[in-house]
Write an enzyme that holds these catalytic residues in place. Sequence first.
Site, mmCIF file in Angstrom:
data_model
loop_
_atom_site.group_PDB
_atom_site.id
_atom_site.type_symbol
_atom_site.label_atom_id
_atom_site.label_comp_id
_atom_site.label_asym_id
_atom_site.label_seq_id
_atom_site.Cartn_x
_atom_site.Cartn_y
_atom_site.Cartn_z
ATOM 1 C CD GLU A 117 -1.071 -0.255 3.753
ATOM 2 O OE1 GLU A 117 -2.244 -0.622 3.565
ATOM 3 O OE2 GLU A 117 -0.581 -0.101 4.890
ATOM 4 C CG HIS A 175 1.897 -0.308 8.759
ATOM 5 N ND1 HIS A 175 2.100 -1.541 8.171
ATOM 6 C CD2 HIS A 175 0.560 -0.089 8.653
ATOM 7 C CE1 HIS A 175 0.948 -2.019 7.726
ATOM 8 N NE2 HIS A 175 -0.010 -1.153 8.015
ATOM 9 N NE ARG A 195 -6.275 -5.241 15.530
ATOM 10 C CZ ARG A 195 -7.353 -5.972 15.313
ATOM 11 N NH1 ARG A 195 -7.626 -7.016 16.071
ATOM 12 N NH2 ARG A 195 -8.175 -5.664 14.325
#
Length: 289
Positions: A117, A175, A195
């Site tokens: 991304e 990130h 996560r």
Amino acid sequence: MEPISFQPIYKERVWGGRQLESIYGRQLPDAHTPYGESWDLTDRGPDQSVVNGGRFDGLTLHTLWNEHREEVFGPNLPNVDKFPLLIKILDSQSDLSVQVHPPESLAQKFGGEAKTEMWYIADVTPEGKLYVGVKDGVSKAEFEKAISEGSVAEKIHALHPEKGDFMHLDSGRLHSIGAGFLIYEIQQNSDTTYRVFDWNRMGLNGKPRPLHVEQSLECIDFSDVEPSMGQADGRTISDCPHFKVDQIERQKNESFTQQNPKNFAVITVVDGVITDSSGKDYVGGDSFL
């Protein structure tokens, strides 16, 4: 062909806010929910962008991709059954979880999808931080220990970007987006996120959100040490096998056209107003194909 615009899909998030309403004048589905994401171009199962007006009014992005591919998007495109990109606006009023998206090989192993991304900072408060990569000297073993101790925040590299900054994030880059951001996100069509740390907080249901520690530790690139924000190559701010993102600036009454008319482009207005050849206006936050 006339530009094609779509109805956005809004996603409630524990870290979300109301900036899509206050900054862009969007009419959100209700008056109180914290909406963290606007999915402006999506072809993911029931989450379908629907054409808003014009010749294809009411058709989904999935239908356009599968039944009008060459006509709408151009020739020589990937032979996949879903539109290959997902384009969002993110409104973070508190910190997102510390997370990682899997590289292609590991995505297959864990039954997920790879996700590369890029971020474009549309707005940020003076205190806003991005957390990207690990600090110098942090090993996988040290990071794993920090997870068990709840001290992951001490191991992550923090940046203070400004409005107009940008960053490319390959799969495997650790990130998190901090509080106070409005971000345009262009990504592969994937919703796989592992996560690894959630700031020791509760989710919307009052319970801790699940973590994916095993998957995260295997996917994180621990050689990605203290990265910096992106540097433009001319007007190109992100370029990879999955997408190319250009930043275009125009003065009042100055026109532009699609650079490669054989293939599609998605235009997002960051500031100002764009008027198409039919006289329709697109303002900050609007996207069209």
